[in-house]
Write an enzyme that holds these catalytic residues in place. Structure first.
Site, short mmCIF file in Angstrom:
data_model
loop_
_atom_site.label_atom_id
_atom_site.label_comp_id
_atom_site.label_asym_id
_atom_site.label_seq_id
_atom_site.Cartn_x
_atom_site.Cartn_y
_atom_site.Cartn_z
N LYS A 98 -14.60 8.21 -3.23
CA LYS A 98 -15.85 8.52 -2.52
C LYS A 98 -16.39 9.89 -2.96
CE LYS A 98 -13.96 5.90 1.28
NZ LYS A 98 -13.08 5.98 2.46
N HIS A 115 0.80 -1.24 0.00
CA HIS A 115 0.00 0.00 0.00
C HIS A 115 0.83 1.28 0.00
CE1 HIS A 115 -3.94 -1.91 1.02
NE2 HIS A 115 -3.13 -2.83 1.53
N LYS A 118 -7.97 13.80 4.99
CA LYS A 118 -7.08 12.65 4.92
C LYS A 118 -6.05 12.82 6.04
CE LYS A 118 -6.25 13.99 0.63
NZ LYS A 118 -6.54 12.81 -0.16
N ARG A 119 -5.27 11.77 6.34
CA ARG A 119 -4.23 11.94 7.34
C ARG A 119 -3.30 13.08 6.94
NH1 ARG A 119 -3.68 8.09 11.63
NH2 ARG A 119 -1.71 9.14 12.05
N THR A 171 -8.51 6.52 -1.58
CA THR A 171 -9.85 5.96 -1.69
C THR A 171 -10.87 7.07 -1.42
OG1 THR A 171 -9.53 5.18 0.57
CG2 THR A 171 -9.39 3.53 -1.18
N LYS A 229 1.10 14.31 1.13
CA LYS A 229 -0.27 14.62 0.70
C LYS A 229 -0.46 16.12 0.44
CE LYS A 229 -2.19 10.68 3.29
NZ LYS A 229 -2.93 9.83 2.33
C1 F58 Z 1 -2.97 3.83 2.33
N1 F58 Z 1 -2.01 3.43 3.32
C2 F58 Z 1 -2.33 4.53 1.15
N2 F58 Z 1 -1.38 3.07 5.50
O1 F58 Z 1 -1.58 5.64 1.59
C3 F58 Z 1 -3.44 4.98 0.22
O2 F58 Z 1 -2.90 5.57 -0.93
C4 F58 Z 1 -4.30 3.78 -0.17
O3 F58 Z 1 -5.42 4.20 -0.87
C5 F58 Z 1 -4.77 3.04 1.07
O4 F58 Z 1 -3.66 2.67 1.88
C6 F58 Z 1 -5.51 1.78 0.72
O5 F58 Z 1 -4.78 1.02 -0.19
C7 F58 Z 1 -2.32 3.54 4.62
O6 F58 Z 1 -3.39 3.97 4.99
C8 F58 Z 1 -1.50 3.10 6.84
O7 F58 Z 1 -2.38 3.72 7.41
C9 F58 Z 1 -0.46 2.31 7.62
C10 F58 Z 1 -0.94 2.04 9.02
C11 F58 Z 1 0.10 1.33 9.83
C12 F58 Z 1 1.43 2.02 9.85
C13 F58 Z 1 1.91 2.33 8.47
C14 F58 Z 1 0.85 3.02 7.60
#
Ligand code: F58
Length: 804
Positions: free
Chosen positions: A654, A348, A540-541, A650, A546
């Protein structure tokens, strides 16, 4: 079930389960009784789905994920079982309001962001598509922190989601699984035996996952850690009570709290313990079920396919090897064949610092036998590699073990070597995995790599979040709500894009959604929302890649120009810029960015002259529940990451599905969104991924960009002048100097093009017919992004591939 029957069950549940009657029932009583009434329906269906696994012809899908960002459950369960109207009528007959009761439901925030929410969407689609599946994860006592702002700065409060219990959970302490940790390995070269030092119990806490109008209810099994009684008793008998308490604390700490990281793994022992804890308990569960059905371990890959959601559960690979070798006496070759054919890995990320590595001095003491097995896997793999003619440089870079800066296991390499299929989450991302992040593996095993573009569930993010649009769609398409299971039917809306009645209705829905968001923000945050302005949303985070900084810099330029009379206010398209973002607690620049956005918000929103034209809404604690109200209200969706950094996104999907237009870079799934909606209905700006690589090669000097752009300089100088921090003009110096001298994600480089593109947005918005047309086409053309399509792609590209 009719309304009378429902009301009857509800009041009985209230009495028997909560010991109260209608008049004395608290909010929690009502919520709990409602959940149990609906849950009873699901349990009946569940028993037919999971009655006899040995007769199931399809491979069972096991989805392993350290995170599930579920959102609230009750309305979704009512929707799935088609009981919403019944429940509403039943409760009304008792003088109660369904919306009141469900609006106070607490969401389980067992995830950080996109990755955890994707897992929740996939669980919904698996059940809807009637694919037998189990989701495995961790039942954190505390999920993602609750964010508050104090003087504009982020503070983190514990997320007490279990304070009043969790009515959707069915816990089975009697079915606890023992997980071992620590110790050493005994034996000679041929027989190795792990002698663990500690033991903890993993208690399954089950959540029913109903499919929408389907006959399937799947299980989400989250493990909760408890101390073993035996361990306690020995110590109690020895009279060392403090030690006994410490043992209990140690065990229970494991599932205590979700790590609030977003992309930089911190490499802590507790985190690895969490990962192993749930991977081991889940494998135990899967193998027990397989053997109980009278099957041989050799047929495991035919019966079960395990999807690894990023590298967090990848320790399951050496764990399965250990079980097959040490507990079941299989040969290495047989064990490896079974293991490698059972797992699949989804990556991811593209950020190098997000690729997990576990230092040997953490992994070794916690899982000594697993480390041996990882070394052995590496040995076999590197031998094969050398035999294929690889030179030592290549061997070293593909090794499962990195040597510098510390010796550590590269979990993405372990995942790739130990899986049948590796996938990225959008076309561009999968391509970049093949050509950069995992390039050497992709050239060694080209067939192993594939793409599955992410998706989102239209049940939660259209039917529940945007009921007015959903019913407009149903009325317009004339297919009932079949489109909710076949989202490509949205294409039919294109036939109505010129129909004035439809256009007017569509516009009215958007406006009503803004009014609804305004009511929510007024109650939740005391924020006043201008419902007549364009709603420009970035949720978003908070992360540098970003580029929330790019958004706020542009807002500041506009503000400064308005204040300096450089923009005629009479010509301005009024906008409210909406932010929602949590920063990882230790991420300094991200927290400074939050502070800056809040400071700018305070200044703009207090300015009576400017506020009607430009304002900021930044509610604290953005979560799934707020997303469900904010996204349907949005006009403009900000997807402005540096090209080549956002794996997919994602949220972008939405928004498009809810009729917002995107301003975005060619990154992640934006690329596919733009292809589908058409370039006229998408605002594109910024460098492409190859441009970024080239620019970095040529040497990137953000200070030069600043010198050459008057508008950018105006924004940065306004910040430096203390306009947003009058009592401390140097307050944002660390941000400013990072932009000028570092700017790792090149926000400055894309600034001018972004500003140009925002002008195009204003022009488009100034023509409401043109804008609404684009918005309708966004809805009509983005059915592809249903997570049902993603799951079907997993079926054909990953799970149903014949074993070799
Ligand atoms: C996200 N990753 C990607 N990781 O950033 C985003 O582009 C993608 O759409 C999504 O995954 C789904 O595929 C992401 O959210 C985390 O939150 C991890 C959590 C645990 C620690 C490292 C990051």
């Amino acid at each position: 079930m009719d309304a009378t029957h429902f009301a009857d069950r509800f009041t009985t549940t209230l009495r028997h389960l909560r010991g109260v009657d209608l008049h004395s029932a608290s909010d929690v009583d009502l919520r709990t009784a409602l959940a149990h009434t609906v849950r009873a329906e699901l349990i009946d269906t569940w028993q037919t789905t999971h009655g006899n696994p040995s007769t199931t012809p399809q491979r069972h899908v096991a989805y392993l994920s350290a995170e599930y960002l579920l959102g609230t459950q009750t309305r979704n369960a009512l929707l799935a079982t088609e009981l919403t109207d019944t429940a509403r009528e039943a409760l009304a007959s008792l003088g109660l309001s369904l919306d009141d009761i469900t609006s106070r439901e607490v969401e389980p925030g067992l995830g950080n962001g996109g990755l955890g929410r994707l897992a929740a969407c996939f669980m919904d689609s698996l059940a809807t598509l009637e694919i037998p599946a189990t989701g495995y994860g961790i039942r954190y006592d505390y999920g993602i922190f609750r964010q508050t702002f104090q003087d504009g700065n982020q503070h983190e409060q514990p997320d007490t989601w279990l304070a009043h219990g969790s009515p959707w959970e069915i816990s089975h302490p009697e079915r606890a699984v023992t997980v071992h940790l620590g110790g050493h390995v005994d034996g000679d070269n041929t027989t190795r035996r792990w002698v663990p030092e500690r033991h903890v119990l993993a208690i399954p806490c089950d959540y029913l996952v109903p499919g929408y109008k389907s006959h399937t209810v799947n299980l989400l099994r989250l493990w909760s850690a408890r101390a073993t009684d035996a361990f306690d008793l020995t110590i109690f008998n020895s009279g060392d009570y403090e030690k006994a308490v410490a043992a209990r604390t140690y065990a229970e700490t494991i599932s205590h709290v979700l790590y609030p990281e977003d992309s930089t793994p911190q490499g802590r022992t507790l985190r690895l313990t969490q990962q192993y804890f749930f991977a081991a308990a889940s494998l135990h569960d899967l193998l027990t079920r397989h053997l109980k059905a009278g099957r041989s371990l050799h047929t495991l890959p035919d019966a079960v396919t395990i999807q690894l959601n990023d590298t967090h559960p990848v320790i399951a690979i050496p764990e399965l090897m250990r079980l097959l070798l040490d507990e079941h006496g299989l040969s290495w070759d047989d064990a490896w064949h079974i293991t490698q054919q059972t797992f699949n890995y989804t990556c991811h990320t593209l950020l190098p610092e997000a690729l997990e590595v576990w230092p040997l001095d953490i992994l070794g003491p916690l899982l000594p036998r697993h480390l041996e097995i990882i070394f052995a896997i590496n040995h076999h793999f590197l031998d094969d590699l050398r035999r294929s003619g690889a030179d030592e440089l290549r061997v070293r870079s593909m090794s499962l073990i990195q040597e510098h800066p510390v010796r550590a296991v590269r979990m993405a390499h372990l995942a790739t070597v130990g899986s049948r299929t590796v996938n990225g989450v959008a076309e561009l991302h999968s391509e970049l995995l093949r050509t950069s992040v995992l390039a050497q593996f992709a050239s060694y095993w080209p067939d192993r790599f594939t793409n599955v573009t992410n998706g989102v569930t239209p049940r939660r993010f259209l039917a529940l979040a945007n009921p007015e649009l959903a019913s407009l769609i149903s009325d317009t398409l004339n297919v009932g709500d079949r489109w909710l299971k076949d989202l490509d039917l949205l294409r039919g809306l294109e036939d109505h894009v010129d129909d004035p009645a439809f256009i007017a209705a569509f516009r009215e829905v958007k406006h009503n959604n803004k009014e609804r968001l305004a009511r929510t923000l007024a109650n939740r945050d005391g924020i006043e929302l201008n419902t007549n302005a364009m709603l420009d949303v970035m949720v978003k985070r908070l992360h540098e890649y970003k580029r929330q900084s790019l958004r706020i810099l542009h807002v500041i330029t506009q503000y400064a120009k308005m204040k300096n009379g450089l923009i005629d206010l009479a010509t301005v398209t009024p906008r409210t810029v909406f932010f929602g973002a949590k920063a990882a607690p230790g991420y300094r620049l991200a927290k400074e960015t939050i502070s800056l956005i809040n400071a700018v918000a305070t200044t703009l929103n207090a300015d009576d002259e400017i506020r009607p034209y430009l304002s900021i809404a930044f509610p604290a604690n953005y979560n799934v529940t707020l997303a469900e109200t904010a996204i349907p209200a949005a006009d403009l969706s900000e997807q402005i990451s540096l090209a080549g950094k956002e794996a997919s996104g994602t949220g972008n999907m939405k928004f498009a599905l809810n009729g917002a237009l995107t301003i975005g870079t060619l990154d992640g799934a934006n690329v596919e969104i733009r292809e589908l909606v058409g370039p006229d209905n998408f605002f594109l700006f910024g460098m492409t991924e190859p441009d970024v690589v080239q620019r970095q090669r040529d040497g990137y000097h953000p200070h030069t960009v600043y010198e050459q752009s008057a508008d950018l300089a105006l924004a940065i100088d306004t910040i430096s002048s203390g306009a947003f921090s009058p009592s401390e003009p140097g307050r944002y110096e660390s941000l400013v100097s990072d932009w000028l001298w570092n700017d790792r994600f090149m926000a400055l480089a894309d600034y001018e093009d972004y500003a140009r593109c925002q002008e195009a947005v204003d022009r488009h918005y100034a023509n409401p017919d043109q804008w609404t047309r684009s918005a309708i086409l966004n809805v009509a053309r983005t059915g592809f992004f249903s997570s049902d399509r993603s799951i079907r792609d997993y079926q054909t590209r990953v799970w149903q591939r014949p074993t070799k």
